[in-house]
Design a protein around this motif. Structure first.
Motif, PDB file in Angstrom:
ATOM      1  N   LEU A  12       7.768  69.525 -43.569  1.00 17.09           N
ATOM      2  CA  LEU A  12       7.301  70.903 -43.473  1.00 17.09           C
ATOM      3  C   LEU A  12       6.001  70.937 -42.680  1.00 17.09           C
ATOM      4  CD1 LEU A  12       7.448  73.928 -44.393  1.00 17.09           C
ATOM      5  CD2 LEU A  12       6.018  73.251 -46.338  1.00 17.09           C
ATOM      6  N   VAL A  13       5.947  71.834 -41.706  1.00 17.76           N
ATOM      7  CA  VAL A  13       4.726  72.085 -40.952  1.00 17.76           C
ATOM      8  C   VAL A  13       4.180  73.434 -41.407  1.00 17.76           C
ATOM      9  CG1 VAL A  13       3.715  72.381 -38.659  1.00 17.76           C
ATOM     10  CG2 VAL A  13       5.639  70.806 -38.989  1.00 17.76           C
ATOM     11  N   VAL A  14       2.898  73.501 -41.668  1.00 18.38           N
ATOM     12  CA  VAL A  14       2.281  74.765 -42.074  1.00 18.38           C
ATOM     13  C   VAL A  14       1.413  75.270 -40.933  1.00 18.38           C
ATOM     14  CG1 VAL A  14       0.721  75.912 -43.691  1.00 18.38           C
ATOM     15  CG2 VAL A  14       2.345  74.198 -44.516  1.00 18.38           C
ATOM     16  N   SER A  15       1.711  76.481 -40.488  1.00 17.89           N
ATOM     17  CA  SER A  15       0.936  77.111 -39.423  1.00 17.89           C
ATOM     18  C   SER A  15      -0.247  77.836 -40.047  1.00 17.89           C
ATOM     19  CB  SER A  15       1.819  78.094 -38.640  1.00 17.89           C
ATOM     20  OG  SER A  15       1.103  78.677 -37.582  1.00 17.89           O
ATOM     21  N   CYS A  16      -1.432  77.290 -39.830  1.00 20.49           N
ATOM     22  CA  CYS A  16      -2.647  77.829 -40.453  1.00 20.49           C
ATOM     23  C   CYS A  16      -3.326  78.785 -39.480  1.00 20.49           C
ATOM     24  CB  CYS A  16      -3.579  76.687 -40.834  1.00 20.49           C
ATOM     25  SG  CYS A  16      -2.848  75.479 -41.958  1.00 20.49           S
ATOM     26  N   GLN A  17      -2.737  79.953 -39.322  1.00 21.96           N
ATOM     27  CA  GLN A  17      -3.240  80.947 -38.384  1.00 21.96           C
ATOM     28  C   GLN A  17      -3.503  82.256 -39.134  1.00 21.96           C
ATOM     29  OE1 GLN A  17      -1.387  81.154 -34.371  1.00 21.96           O
ATOM     30  NE2 GLN A  17       0.031  79.602 -35.146  1.00 21.96           N
ATOM     31  N   PRO A  18      -4.740  82.519 -39.494  1.00 21.21           N
ATOM     32  CA  PRO A  18      -5.054  83.779 -40.178  1.00 21.21           C
ATOM     33  C   PRO A  18      -4.799  84.968 -39.264  1.00 21.21           C
ATOM     34  CG  PRO A  18      -6.894  82.210 -40.271  1.00 21.21           C
ATOM     35  CD  PRO A  18      -5.924  81.685 -39.279  1.00 21.21           C
ATOM     36  N   PRO A  27     -13.290  79.290 -39.067  1.00 11.62           N
ATOM     37  CA  PRO A  27     -12.902  77.876 -39.036  1.00 11.62           C
ATOM     38  C   PRO A  27     -12.898  77.209 -40.398  1.00 11.62           C
ATOM     39  CG  PRO A  27     -14.306  78.353 -37.169  1.00 11.62           C
ATOM     40  CD  PRO A  27     -14.302  79.589 -38.027  1.00 11.62           C
ATOM     41  N   GLU A  28     -13.894  77.523 -41.232  1.00 11.16           N
ATOM     42  CA  GLU A  28     -13.948  76.838 -42.521  1.00 11.16           C
ATOM     43  C   GLU A  28     -12.771  77.221 -43.416  1.00 11.16           C
ATOM     44  OE1 GLU A  28     -16.856  80.397 -42.866  1.00 11.16           O
ATOM     45  OE2 GLU A  28     -16.160  78.979 -41.332  1.00 11.16           O
ATOM     46  N   ILE A  29     -12.270  78.431 -43.250  1.00  9.45           N
ATOM     47  CA  ILE A  29     -11.106  78.843 -44.043  1.00  9.45           C
ATOM     48  C   ILE A  29      -9.834  78.226 -43.479  1.00  9.45           C
ATOM     49  CG2 ILE A  29      -9.698  80.820 -44.740  1.00  9.45           C
ATOM     50  CD1 ILE A  29     -12.233  82.414 -45.084  1.00  9.45           C
ATOM     51  N   VAL A  30      -9.737  78.141 -42.161  1.00  9.90           N
ATOM     52  CA  VAL A  30      -8.594  77.467 -41.550  1.00  9.90           C
ATOM     53  C   VAL A  30      -8.537  76.008 -42.008  1.00  9.90           C
ATOM     54  CG1 VAL A  30      -7.583  76.704 -39.367  1.00  9.90           C
ATOM     55  CG2 VAL A  30      -8.524  79.008 -39.561  1.00  9.90           C
ATOM     56  N   VAL A  31      -9.686  75.369 -42.058  1.00 12.73           N
ATOM     57  CA  VAL A  31      -9.757  73.986 -42.542  1.00 12.73           C
ATOM     58  C   VAL A  31      -9.286  73.901 -43.991  1.00 12.73           C
ATOM     59  CG1 VAL A  31     -11.328  72.112 -43.155  1.00 12.73           C
ATOM     60  CG2 VAL A  31     -11.532  73.231 -40.936  1.00 12.73           C
ATOM     61  N   ALA A  32      -9.735  74.840 -44.817  1.00 11.91           N
ATOM     62  CA  ALA A  32      -9.306  74.837 -46.218  1.00 11.91           C
ATOM     63  C   ALA A  32      -7.800  75.046 -46.328  1.00 11.91           C
ATOM     64  CB  ALA A  32     -10.056  75.928 -46.988  1.00 11.91           C
ATOM     65  N   MET A  33      -7.252  75.937 -45.495  1.00 13.11           N
ATOM     66  CA  MET A  33      -5.801  76.137 -45.478  1.00 13.11           C
ATOM     67  C   MET A  33      -5.082  74.840 -45.121  1.00 13.11           C
ATOM     68  SD  MET A  33      -5.240  79.712 -43.441  1.00 13.11           S
ATOM     69  CE  MET A  33      -5.705  81.321 -44.101  1.00 13.11           C
ATOM     70  N   ALA A  44       2.605  68.129 -41.365  1.00 12.75           N
ATOM     71  CA  ALA A  44       1.772  68.437 -40.204  1.00 12.75           C
ATOM     72  C   ALA A  44       1.276  69.862 -40.350  1.00 12.75           C
ATOM     73  CB  ALA A  44       2.550  68.275 -38.896  1.00 12.75           C
ATOM     74  N   VAL A  45       0.316  70.233 -39.515  1.00 15.41           N
ATOM     75  CA  VAL A  45      -0.168  71.618 -39.486  1.00 15.41           C
ATOM     76  C   VAL A  45      -0.191  72.092 -38.037  1.00 15.41           C
ATOM     77  CG1 VAL A  45      -1.513  71.504 -41.616  1.00 15.41           C
ATOM     78  CG2 VAL A  45      -2.587  70.861 -39.439  1.00 15.41           C
ATOM     79  N   ARG A  46      -0.107  73.393 -37.888  1.00 21.15           N
ATOM     80  CA  ARG A  46      -0.197  74.017 -36.565  1.00 21.15           C
ATOM     81  C   ARG A  46      -1.466  74.865 -36.548  1.00 21.15           C
ATOM     82  NH1 ARG A  46       4.216  76.148 -32.431  1.00 21.15           N
ATOM     83  NH2 ARG A  46       3.278  78.062 -31.629  1.00 21.15           N
ATOM     84  N   ILE A  47      -2.308  74.624 -35.553  1.00 19.77           N
ATOM     85  CA  ILE A  47      -3.626  75.238 -35.509  1.00 19.77           C
ATOM     86  C   ILE A  47      -3.828  75.914 -34.161  1.00 19.77           C
ATOM     87  CG2 ILE A  47      -6.113  74.844 -35.657  1.00 19.77           C
ATOM     88  CD1 ILE A  47      -4.791  74.187 -38.279  1.00 19.77           C
ATOM     89  N   GLU A  48      -4.367  77.137 -34.185  1.00 21.93           N
ATOM     90  CA  GLU A  48      -4.664  77.869 -32.956  1.00 21.93           C
ATOM     91  C   GLU A  48      -6.166  77.893 -32.715  1.00 21.93           C
ATOM     92  OE1 GLU A  48      -5.792  80.758 -30.145  1.00 21.93           O
ATOM     93  OE2 GLU A  48      -6.254  81.026 -32.278  1.00 21.93           O
ATOM     94  N   GLY A  49      -6.569  77.636 -31.470  1.00 23.96           N
ATOM     95  CA  GLY A  49      -7.977  77.757 -31.111  1.00 23.96           C
ATOM     96  C   GLY A  49      -8.724  76.436 -31.177  1.00 23.96           C
ATOM     97  N   ALA A  56     -10.384  71.232 -38.095  1.00 28.19           N
ATOM     98  CA  ALA A  56      -9.250  70.727 -38.867  1.00 28.19           C
ATOM     99  C   ALA A  56      -9.034  69.244 -38.618  1.00 28.19           C
ATOM    100  CB  ALA A  56      -7.993  71.515 -38.527  1.00 28.19           C
ATOM    101  N   ARG A  57      -9.278  68.796 -37.388  1.00 27.82           N
ATOM    102  CA  ARG A  57      -9.073  67.385 -37.059  1.00 27.82           C
ATOM    103  C   ARG A  57      -9.974  66.481 -37.889  1.00 27.82           C
ATOM    104  NH1 ARG A  57      -4.919  65.175 -35.383  1.00 27.82           N
ATOM    105  NH2 ARG A  57      -5.225  64.800 -37.589  1.00 27.82           N
ATOM    106  N   GLU A  58     -11.155  66.972 -38.231  1.00 29.01           N
ATOM    107  CA  GLU A  58     -12.075  66.185 -39.051  1.00 29.01           C
ATOM    108  C   GLU A  58     -11.675  66.172 -40.524  1.00 29.01           C
ATOM    109  OE1 GLU A  58     -16.028  67.563 -38.486  1.00 29.01           O
ATOM    110  OE2 GLU A  58     -16.116  66.985 -36.365  1.00 29.01           O
ATOM    111  N   ALA A  59     -10.817  67.113 -40.902  1.00 31.25           N
ATOM    112  CA  ALA A  59     -10.504  67.279 -42.327  1.00 31.25           C
ATOM    113  C   ALA A  59      -9.157  66.703 -42.732  1.00 31.25           C
ATOM    114  CB  ALA A  59     -10.550  68.766 -42.694  1.00 31.25           C
TER     115      ALA A  59
END
Length: 228
Positions: A12-18, A27-33, A44-49, A56-59
Motif C-alpha cells: 500500500l502506498v499512501v499519498s500524503c497530499q493535504p 510540511p510538519e503535518i505532511v511528515v506526520a502523515m 511507500a508514500v507519495r509526496i508533492e512539493g 519526509a525524506r528525513e523522517a
C-alpha cells in the motif's frame, strides 16, 4: 531498481497530499502523515512539493514517490511537467518520480522526462488515463504505470465514481508494473484493484484529506433515506 519494485509489490502506498492551502498543508503535518502511514504498514508514500519531500525524506526510510504539481497557462498537464522538476525531486530524495503520462499538449515530451528520471538514477512512474497512455509510456521505458488520471481528463471524464478496474486489467495485460490509483476510498475497493491485476495500490484522499472525508460523512447524515 528491480529490488525497489519487488519491495512495492503487494504493498500500500499512501499519498500524503493535504488539501492545497488547507489547515493541514504544512510540511510538519505532511511528515506526520507519512510517519503515521508507515507505522500503519505503508510500503511507500507519495509526496508533492520539494519542501514536503525533503522533510519526509528525513523522517521515513520507505520509498518515496515524488511529484511537483504546477498549474500551467498553456497545458492541462499538472504533474511534474518540466525536466527541471525531475532534477529537483531527485535531489530532494525521491526514489520514484511520477509524471503525467497522458497524450495531451505538454511543455516537455514524455520521452525527455523519462530519460531525465533514469539519468537521475531513480524509477519513472507514468500517471495515465487510458490503455493507450500506458502502452506509449511502457514503450518509452517507464517502470510503473499508474491509473492515477483515469476520470480526470476530457477523454475519461465520463467514467463513474468507482476506480477504473478495466484500466488496471489493461495495464496488467500489457505486462507492466501496475499501480492502482484514483478513487480507492474503501478497503474493499483496494482489494478489488489487487484482484484486477494491480501490483500495488495508492490511497490518498480517504487517508489524508480530512476536510473532504468530513464532508462525505456530513453529507451522508443529511442525505434522503433510500427509496424516499
Amino acid at each position: 531498481m528491480t529490488g525497489l519494485l519487488h519491495s512495492l509489490r503487494g504493498g500500500l502506498v499512501v499519498s500524503c497530499q493535504p488539501v492545497d492551502g488547507g489547515p493541514m498543508d504544512r510540511p510538519e503535518i505532511v511528515v506526520a502523515m507519512a510517519a503515521a502511514a508507515v507505522a500503519g504498514g505503508a510500503a511507500a508514500v507519495r509526496i508533492e512539493g520539494l519542501g514536503n519531500l525533503r522533510a519526509a525524506r528525513e523522517a521515513v526510510t520507505v520509498p518515496i514517490i515524488g511529484i511537483i504539481k504546477r498549474d500551467l497557462a498553456d497545458s492541462p498537464v499538472r504533474i511534474t511537467p518540466h525536466v527541471e522538476d525531475v532534477a529537483a525531486l531527485a535531489g530532494a530524495g525521491a526514489d520514484i518520480i511520477a509524471v503525467d503520462g497522458t497524450d495531451r499538449h505538454r511543455p516537455v515530451p514524455r520521452a525527455a522526462l523519462v530519460s531525465a528520471i533514469h539519468e537521475a538514477g531513480v524509477l519513472a512512474m507514468a500517471d495515465c488515463a487510458t490503455p493507450g497512455d500506458g502502452a506509449a509510456c511502457r514503450a518509452l521505458g517507464f517502470d510503473i504505470l499508474g491509473t492515477t488520471l483515469s476520470g480526470y481528463t476530457a477523454e475519461t471524464a465520463h467514467l463513474g465514481s468507482d476506480p477504473d478496474f478495466d484500466l488496471i486489467a489493461a495495464f496488467r495485460a500489457q505486462g507492466a508494473f501496475v499501480m492502482a490509483e484514483g478513487r480507492l476510498n474503501r478497503p474493499d475497493l483496494v482489494a478489488r484493484a489487487m484482484r484486477a491485476g494491480a501490483d500495488a495500490a495508492t490511497v490518498g484522499t480517504a487517508l489524508t484529506r480530512l476536510e473532504i472525508m468530513t464532508g462525505w460523512f456530513r453529507a451522508a447524515m443529511t442525505a434522503p433515506e433510500p427509496g424516499r
